[in-house]
Design a protein around this motif. Sequence first.
Motif, short mmCIF file in Angstrom:
data_model
loop_
_atom_site.label_atom_id
_atom_site.label_comp_id
_atom_site.label_asym_id
_atom_site.label_seq_id
_atom_site.Cartn_x
_atom_site.Cartn_y
_atom_site.Cartn_z
N GLN A 106 2.34 5.12 -2.69
CA GLN A 106 2.06 3.78 -2.20
C GLN A 106 1.76 3.80 -0.70
OE1 GLN A 106 2.13 0.77 -3.94
NE2 GLN A 106 2.46 1.75 -5.93
N ARG A 107 2.51 4.58 0.07
CA ARG A 107 2.32 4.61 1.52
C ARG A 107 0.97 5.23 1.88
NH1 ARG A 107 6.61 7.30 2.92
NH2 ARG A 107 5.69 9.33 3.50
N ILE A 108 0.61 6.35 1.21
CA ILE A 108 -0.66 7.02 1.50
C ILE A 108 -1.83 6.13 1.11
CG2 ILE A 108 -2.11 8.99 0.88
CD1 ILE A 108 0.42 10.66 0.62
N GLU A 137 -4.43 -5.11 -3.58
CA GLU A 137 -3.00 -5.02 -3.25
C GLU A 137 -2.15 -5.21 -4.49
OE1 GLU A 137 0.57 -4.67 -1.41
OE2 GLU A 137 -1.34 -4.42 -0.35
N GLY A 193 -6.18 0.74 4.65
CA GLY A 193 -6.13 0.04 5.93
C GLY A 193 -6.34 -1.45 5.75
N ARG A 212 -2.02 2.87 0.96
CA ARG A 212 -2.18 1.76 1.90
C ARG A 212 -2.73 2.25 3.24
NH1 ARG A 212 1.62 -0.10 -1.59
NH2 ARG A 212 1.56 -2.34 -2.03
N GLN A 213 -2.31 3.44 3.67
CA GLN A 213 -2.84 4.00 4.91
C GLN A 213 -4.34 4.25 4.80
OE1 GLN A 213 -0.46 7.47 5.63
NE2 GLN A 213 1.25 6.33 6.52
N GLN A 214 -4.78 4.77 3.66
CA GLN A 214 -6.21 5.05 3.48
C GLN A 214 -7.03 3.77 3.40
OE1 GLN A 214 -6.93 7.63 0.18
NE2 GLN A 214 -6.41 9.47 1.31
#
Length: 618
Positions: A35-37, A51, A43, A39-41
């Motif tokens: 989930q973190r990666i 979402e 942006g 969302r980082q990609q």
Amino acid sequence: SLLDDPKSWWLEIMARRKPEISREQAMAGINVLYQRIARQQAGAQLSMQAEQELSSERIELLPASKGLSDLQSRFSKPLVLLMAFVGLVLLIACANIASLVLARTTTRQKEMALRAALGAGRGRLIRQLLTENLLLASLGGLLGLLFANWGDKLLLALLSRSGTPITLSLRPDAKVFIFTACAAFLTGILCGSAPAWKVARIDLNAALKTGARNFTAGTGSGRSRWGLRRLLVVGEVTLSLVLLVGAGMLARSLNKLKDVDPGFDQNKVLLVSVDPTLTGYQGIRLVNLYKQLTGAIKALPGVRSASLAAPPPMSGAHWRTGVFVQGHVPGPNENTTTLMTFIGPDFFQTLGVPLRRGRDFTPRDDAEAPKVAIVNEAMARFYFGNASPIGKRLSFISPAEGEIEIVGVVQNTKYSSMRETTPHMIFLPYLQTPPASLPYAMTLEVRTAGTPDSAAGAVREVIRGVGQDVPIVGLTTLAGQVNRSLAPERLVAELSGFFGLLALLLAAIGLYGVMAYTVARRTGEIGIRMALGAQRSQVLWMVLREALKLVAVGTALGVPLALASGRLISSQLYGIRPDDPLTMLLAIILLAVVASLASYIPARRATKVDPMTALRYE
């Protein structure tokens, strides 16, 4: 190269879990990281719908001991269905054998009565009959294992008709031996339980005083003395009808699939798959190679047109991607994924797919030209209704960019399989795709004036001439590929048809055995009837009527069961309803005809009884 492509989500990762970490702990940690990666990609470009979708996505950890293969998803349901067919055939065979053993036991009533009179207990008599039946079942199980070796090779040959050779180890192991032993044991018990129960009810006085022909175990009327055998025949007819209806539905479903119009002309098209990346081709060198190959093949005598595609039609493979269309606001649960295919110029001409609006790709649609795409009618209608999509823009990254212009609309076609509903499809020119993102293999589609096989040799020579080290990883025809795509359906239809006919044969044998035995038991009665003036036609109809009553009862019981089974196999059907009346009617007619033939022989034998001989029968 696809590891760095943020649009590629098809990778499957293998990992070894630490012994101290449970599967649930590993999944929890990996999903937090995922989930973190993600969302980082994404942006700031992450939409509200994306979402919501991302929040519901999870990475599943599966045991790798069975490997990564699509065989299970493709053939698990068909094979489970065939296993059910085999189980029903086994039940019919058990009923048939039980009926025959019952007849044999009846002729041995006096023998059993003598054994009992000499001191053999009922338990010993029952054990003797069960032992005999278990011995027969064990011999049958051993023969089954011998035939299974041949049957496994046949099954693998049928599975491999999908185009890709299937390598599975089907050697009998401990599980197979245990299963076979249990099946043989249960078969012996099922077949021997009815005769054993009959022996347990022997009336010694009646058995020792009466001949075997007139002996009736226990009490009851003359009509009830054969009740169990009649019930077994009714059961055989019932199960046979269920199998015939199921096999008929699957066969008709296969024919419906064969008659489906895929939307392209599958005749006279040769498919040649090449993978130049295996020998080091990459970048602009790879793109130039593809240009040279298509140009050289088009120049061959007897070749009408040629193009490239990845993946090729009806291969079962597909690229799926999300898409953003300018001016379209997705609904809360709207699926915006679409199938994506990389193609070359003249692809639609080669496959005979009509262009409905706009234009086709040309060699000028290369990396230097504005990005373009062609969509099918289903996608155009979904996003634009009756308005023209030509000139509208879409994107695979965000709704704001819209860097790809729609320049054409083509007719709807099947692409991954004949079963699929018409998918939303986007066609992209491979000349505009970054070489690092091109599929590892592409397929040449070659439309020929004559048969595709006659052009295969010339196409091979052209490929060797353009690039001697270019490996050809597949060569077939489009018609052959369409045919192989129906391999699971064909497997089920053929084997279910075989088991249905086998069940019908077993039911016919069972009905013949019961009627032949009944005629033999009623020889004296038939002789008296004929002595009193009964005509041969009347005797014939008397026996046939009794057989047809059994068939009618079995059919009446089989129809609702067949309807229920149709719903169970509805996921394997195409183009017909689970309660298809035509299939049901044809199965009933076939069953009635075969049953009539099976009972006609003993009925005809009854008409030839000599009254004088019959009166002296006992």
